[in-house]
Design a protein around this motif. Structure first.
Motif, PDB file in Angstrom:
ATOM      1  N   GLY A 357       0.799  -1.224   0.000  1.00  0.00           N
ATOM      2  CA  GLY A 357       0.000   0.000   0.000  1.00  0.00           C
ATOM      3  C   GLY A 357       0.829   1.269   0.000  1.00  0.00           C
ATOM      4  O   GLY A 357       0.305   2.347  -0.303  1.00  0.00           O
ATOM      5  N   LEU A 358       2.123   1.156   0.338  1.00  0.00           N
ATOM      6  CA  LEU A 358       3.007   2.319   0.323  1.00  0.00           C
ATOM      7  C   LEU A 358       3.420   2.713  -1.091  1.00  0.00           C
ATOM      8  O   LEU A 358       3.985   3.783  -1.296  1.00  0.00           O
ATOM      9  N   VAL A 359       3.145   1.850  -2.043  1.00  0.00           N
ATOM     10  CA  VAL A 359       3.493   2.136  -3.434  1.00  0.00           C
ATOM     11  C   VAL A 359       2.321   2.865  -4.077  1.00  0.00           C
ATOM     12  O   VAL A 359       1.214   2.324  -4.154  1.00  0.00           O
ATOM     13  N   PRO A 360       2.520   4.096  -4.525  1.00  0.00           N
ATOM     14  CA  PRO A 360       1.404   4.855  -5.093  1.00  0.00           C
ATOM     15  C   PRO A 360       0.851   4.215  -6.366  1.00  0.00           C
ATOM     16  O   PRO A 360       1.605   3.669  -7.181  1.00  0.00           O
ATOM     17  N   THR A 361      -0.461   4.279  -6.499  1.00  0.00           N
ATOM     18  CA  THR A 361      -1.102   3.864  -7.742  1.00  0.00           C
ATOM     19  C   THR A 361      -0.794   4.901  -8.819  1.00  0.00           C
ATOM     20  O   THR A 361      -0.814   6.102  -8.560  1.00  0.00           O
ATOM     21  N   ARG A 362      -0.487   4.448 -10.024  1.00  0.00           N
ATOM     22  CA  ARG A 362      -0.203   5.372 -11.124  1.00  0.00           C
ATOM     23  C   ARG A 362      -1.512   5.725 -11.813  1.00  0.00           C
ATOM     24  O   ARG A 362      -2.109   4.888 -12.493  1.00  0.00           O
ATOM     25  N   PRO A 363      -1.983   6.967 -11.622  1.00  0.00           N
ATOM     26  CA  PRO A 363      -3.261   7.354 -12.220  1.00  0.00           C
ATOM     27  C   PRO A 363      -3.173   7.347 -13.747  1.00  0.00           C
ATOM     28  O   PRO A 363      -2.113   7.561 -14.328  1.00  0.00           O
ATOM     29  N   VAL A 364      -4.317   7.071 -14.379  1.00  0.00           N
ATOM     30  CA  VAL A 364      -4.423   7.142 -15.840  1.00  0.00           C
ATOM     31  C   VAL A 364      -5.593   8.049 -16.180  1.00  0.00           C
ATOM     32  O   VAL A 364      -6.735   7.749 -15.813  1.00  0.00           O
ATOM     33  N   PRO A 365      -5.355   9.185 -16.863  1.00  0.00           N
ATOM     34  CA  PRO A 365      -4.020   9.660 -17.257  1.00  0.00           C
ATOM     35  C   PRO A 365      -3.260  10.221 -16.072  1.00  0.00           C
ATOM     36  O   PRO A 365      -3.847  10.636 -15.082  1.00  0.00           O
ATOM     37  N   MET A 366      -1.931  10.249 -16.214  1.00  0.00           N
ATOM     38  CA  MET A 366      -1.087  10.761 -15.146  1.00  0.00           C
ATOM     39  C   MET A 366      -1.218  12.280 -15.052  1.00  0.00           C
ATOM     40  O   MET A 366      -1.002  12.985 -16.029  1.00  0.00           O
ATOM     41  N   PRO A 367      -1.598  12.827 -13.882  1.00  0.00           N
ATOM     42  CA  PRO A 367      -1.693  14.286 -13.742  1.00  0.00           C
ATOM     43  C   PRO A 367      -0.300  14.912 -13.689  1.00  0.00           C
ATOM     44  O   PRO A 367       0.675  14.231 -13.336  1.00  0.00           O
ATOM     45  N   PRO A 368      -0.190  16.187 -14.009  1.00  0.00           N
ATOM     46  CA  PRO A 368       1.127  16.843 -13.939  1.00  0.00           C
ATOM     47  C   PRO A 368       1.758  16.773 -12.551  1.00  0.00           C
ATOM     48  O   PRO A 368       2.978  16.655 -12.428  1.00  0.00           O
ATOM     49  N   LEU A 369       0.918  16.856 -11.516  1.00  0.00           N
ATOM     50  CA  LEU A 369       1.416  16.774 -10.143  1.00  0.00           C
ATOM     51  C   LEU A 369       0.970  15.446  -9.550  1.00  0.00           C
ATOM     52  O   LEU A 369      -0.211  15.245  -9.255  1.00  0.00           O
ATOM     53  N   ASP A 370       1.917  14.526  -9.406  1.00  0.00           N
ATOM     54  CA  ASP A 370       1.643  13.198  -8.852  1.00  0.00           C
ATOM     55  C   ASP A 370       1.887  13.244  -7.345  1.00  0.00           C
ATOM     56  O   ASP A 370       3.033  13.199  -6.882  1.00  0.00           O
ATOM     57  N   LEU A 371       0.824  13.364  -6.583  1.00  0.00           N
ATOM     58  CA  LEU A 371       0.954  13.525  -5.135  1.00  0.00           C
ATOM     59  C   LEU A 371       1.544  12.289  -4.470  1.00  0.00           C
ATOM     60  O   LEU A 371       2.208  12.400  -3.438  1.00  0.00           O
ATOM     61  N   GLY A 372       1.305  11.120  -5.027  1.00  0.00           N
ATOM     62  CA  GLY A 372       1.912   9.913  -4.480  1.00  0.00           C
ATOM     63  C   GLY A 372       3.426   9.974  -4.525  1.00  0.00           C
ATOM     64  O   GLY A 372       4.116   9.670  -3.548  1.00  0.00           O
ATOM     65  N   ARG A 373       3.976  10.396  -5.663  1.00  0.00           N
ATOM     66  CA  ARG A 373       5.433  10.523  -5.785  1.00  0.00           C
ATOM     67  C   ARG A 373       5.954  11.616  -4.859  1.00  0.00           C
ATOM     68  O   ARG A 373       7.046  11.498  -4.286  1.00  0.00           O
ATOM     69  N   VAL A 374       5.200  12.694  -4.686  1.00  0.00           N
ATOM     70  CA  VAL A 374       5.599  13.750  -3.756  1.00  0.00           C
ATOM     71  C   VAL A 374       5.708  13.198  -2.337  1.00  0.00           C
ATOM     72  O   VAL A 374       6.666  13.480  -1.603  1.00  0.00           O
ATOM     73  N   MET A 375       4.714  12.393  -1.939  1.00  0.00           N
ATOM     74  CA  MET A 375       4.739  11.832  -0.591  1.00  0.00           C
ATOM     75  C   MET A 375       5.897  10.856  -0.403  1.00  0.00           C
ATOM     76  O   MET A 375       6.516  10.807   0.675  1.00  0.00           O
ATOM     77  N   VAL A 376       6.199  10.071  -1.432  1.00  0.00           N
ATOM     78  CA  VAL A 376       7.337   9.158  -1.332  1.00  0.00           C
ATOM     79  C   VAL A 376       8.633   9.937  -1.154  1.00  0.00           C
ATOM     80  O   VAL A 376       9.495   9.574  -0.338  1.00  0.00           O
ATOM     81  N   TRP A 377       8.786  11.048  -1.881  1.00  0.00           N
ATOM     82  CA  TRP A 377       9.967  11.885  -1.709  1.00  0.00           C
ATOM     83  C   TRP A 377      10.039  12.418  -0.284  1.00  0.00           C
ATOM     84  O   TRP A 377      11.117  12.393   0.346  1.00  0.00           O
ATOM     85  N   LEU A 378       8.914  12.882   0.249  1.00  0.00           N
ATOM     86  CA  LEU A 378       8.896  13.385   1.629  1.00  0.00           C
ATOM     87  C   LEU A 378       9.224  12.279   2.624  1.00  0.00           C
ATOM     88  O   LEU A 378       9.946  12.500   3.606  1.00  0.00           O
ATOM     89  N   ARG A 379       8.690  11.098   2.375  1.00  0.00           N
ATOM     90  CA  ARG A 379       8.932   9.968   3.276  1.00  0.00           C
ATOM     91  C   ARG A 379      10.425   9.692   3.401  1.00  0.00           C
ATOM     92  O   ARG A 379      10.931   9.367   4.483  1.00  0.00           O
ATOM     93  N   GLU A 380      11.142   9.833   2.313  1.00  0.00           N
ATOM     94  CA  GLU A 380      12.579   9.587   2.313  1.00  0.00           C
ATOM     95  C   GLU A 380      13.376  10.798   2.806  1.00  0.00           C
ATOM     96  O   GLU A 380      14.532  10.659   3.198  1.00  0.00           O
TER      97      GLU A 380
END
Length: 562
Positions: A357-380
């Protein structure tokens, strides 16, 4: 009255009592009904008085202080409108079991019951919202009743206490001794209860530990984690209590919040034993009371809670233990581990589901701002002692799902679901821990309710970083609206100001992020600025939760005739 004590005004006695109870910070919006208290605080420099811009924001700050420190957050507000504004934070402290002492100015005693200017009967008003409400009508009783206020706020299940202070009483003089500091009273688990807990646990095949509530110290968090790891027990947490057990430990399997993972919900339903420690097992945590049968649960339930009144209130436990969290956690950690437990595979499967569940779902279509990837960056990126505060709203699903919390880091969010909490809580957190990175999460709706408290941060030299999720709507309500009345949008769209210009007008840092790759440099620049900061996240309104879109909800909704 003792002859050797000098007479002091009621206001001076109030501040002397705060000193005796070792209050080091208080939050206020000034009012003429308690000027004597304010004047006495002038001579008490060890108490940092934080001047706020609205009583609701001040109350949220006091509540966040209580969560962070375990000590009562002290709030000073004036009568009538001031008390009404503060009620949202008092209600939050009640539902979140947070210690708080609220001092409210009141009309003069001879004016009571005449509907005098700004008069409110606070016993009636705050009766359902507080652990205890009182009024001090005699100056010589100030030490006695404030001592009782601190005792009640911190003992058993912590919560808010409201103390009304008639303004003429604050001018009266009395010679009376000050008492303090308060000493919280907490129950200890009995040896027989702990032996029975271990016996019941040894019979289980699919156990789950549910931790939650308040009153957790760092030591108690370590003890409960050691107990779980020694016995290979899977541990989940109640709504917005993710900082109790380090989320990186192999025993942690997720949180039962508003966006709980379906796999975790199914795990709890399939469990044959639930050990609930500190959690009330309220509506959100119990997924609207569907996780177990009512009142008989259909499984072994061991419920540990500091309040006897909470045990058996909704779910009937097999074993009820009244105990404070430090006391129970220490006793649990001291138990001999259960040898040859049958649930190691069960625990590993639950952990694997959480990690998936920690792996973000890749939305289709992908929005310009992928909040899942932002959160993963913050997590690290976030340090272990970072403090994360969260407002109420669908946006909170991103930090709740994708960030990982651990001590000494903290997660502060309103289990009451009160909007407007995130910014004031972030301000309070930076005042309590100026050496830590504090990141506040807020939606555009909640931010506009208390965002003015950024001026408090700037006045006090505090520098929280606010991540403002802007989707131009009250997102949670819009989600439910589309589920029940698809396409019939009314009352949920928002017209927002220029948030970056607003941040800069306050004297803080402001930046807009519209694309994923823009976030990391904006965040690093906000940290380097050492100012209170707003990073506006221009999110796709379609991305209504971490798992679905508005269009998908609309397609799945029943047709509603106009």
């Amino acid at each position: 009255m003792p002859a050797n004590l000098p007479p002091r005004s009621g206001g001076q006695l109030v501040v002397a009592a705060l000193r005796a109870h070792r209050v080091d910070m208080a939050f206020s919006v000034a009012g003429e009904s308690y000027l004597e208290v304010l004047d006495a605080l002038y001579d008490a420099p060890e108490i940092r008085l934080v001047t706020c811009r609205q009583e609701g924001g001040a109350a949220f700050m006091a509540e966040a202080y209580g969560k962070l420190t375990g000590k009562p957050g002290v709030l000073l507000v004036t009568r009538g409108p001031g008390a009404c504004n503060a009620s949202i934070g008092i209600h939050t402290a009640f539902q979140d079991s947070t210690p708080m002492v609220v001092l409210v100015g009141q009309v003069s005693r001879q004016q009571i019951d005449r509907e005098a200017f700004q008069e409110v009967d606070f016993r009636r008003m705050f009766g359902p919202l507080a652990k205890w409400v009182t009024q001090i009508d005699v100056a010589e009783r100030v030490p006695e009743l404030l001592n009782q206020a601190f005792q009640v706020a911190t003992s058993g299940r912590p919560g808010p206490v409201v103390v009304a202070l008639p303004e003429d009483m604050l001018r009266d003089e009395a010679s009376t001794a000050i008492v303090g500091p308060y000493r919280p009273v907490r129950a200890n688990p009995g040896a027989e209860d702990m032996a029975e807990l271990r016996r019941l646990l040894a019979t289980a095949e699919r156990p789950v530990v549910l931790v939650g509530g308040s009153g957790w110290t760092d030591a108690a968090c370590a003890d409960i984690a050691n107990f779980a790891q020694a016995n290979d027990l899977p541990v989940c947490c109640s709504f917005r209590r993710q900082d109790i057990v380090d989320n990186r430990l192999p025993c942690f399997i997720g949180d039962l919040g508003t966006g709980a993972a379906p796999a975790l919900v199914n795990r709890i339903k399939a469990a044959d034993l639930v050990l609930a420690v500190g959690a009330r097992i309220g509506e959100i945590t119990s997924q609207s009371y569907t996780l177990m049968g009512l009142p008989s649960t259909g499984k072994i339930l061991i419920h540990v809670h500091p309040s006897a009144e909470e045990l058996g209130r909704v779910f009937r436990p097999t074993l009820a233990i009244q105990s404070g969290m430090p006391e129970f956690a220490a006793a649990a950690a001291a138990l001999a581990p259960i040898a040859g437990a049958r649930w190691q595979g069960w625990q590993r499967e639950a952990r694997a589901e959480y990690e998936a569940g920690l792996v973000p779902t890749r939305p289709v279509p992908m929005p310009p701002l992928d909040l899942g990837r932002v959160m993963v960056w913050l997590r690290e990126r976030l340090p272990d002692d970072a403090i994360v505060t969260s407002d109420a709203g669908n946006f909170s699903g991103w930090p709740n799902r994708f960030l990982q919390y651990r001590r000494p880091g903290r997660q502060l969010g309103p289990t009451s679901g009160a909007m407007g909490y995130g910014v004031p809580a972030a301000v309070a957190a930076t005042l309590v821990h100026p050496d830590r990175l504090v990141v506040g999460f807020a939606g555009d709706g909640g931010f506009m309710m208390t965002g003015q408290e950024l001026t408090t941060a700037l006045a006090e030299g505090a520098a929280p970083i606010i991540l403002l999720f802007n989707n131009g709507m009250y997102g949670t309500i819009r989600m439910h609206q589309e589920r029940r009345f698809p396409g019939r949008v009314i009352g949920t769209n928002l017209k927002n100001p220029d948030f970056v210009a607003l941040a800069r007008a306050y004297g803080g840092f402001g930046e807009t992020v519209s694309r994923t790759e823009e976030f990391a440099p904006a965040f690093d620049e906000a940290v380097a600025s050492k100012k209170a900061a707003i990073i506006e996240l221009r999110m796709d309104p379609e991305m209504i939760t971490t798992r679905t879109t508005l269009s998908a909800i609309r397609r799945q909704a029943p047709t509603v005739s106009a």
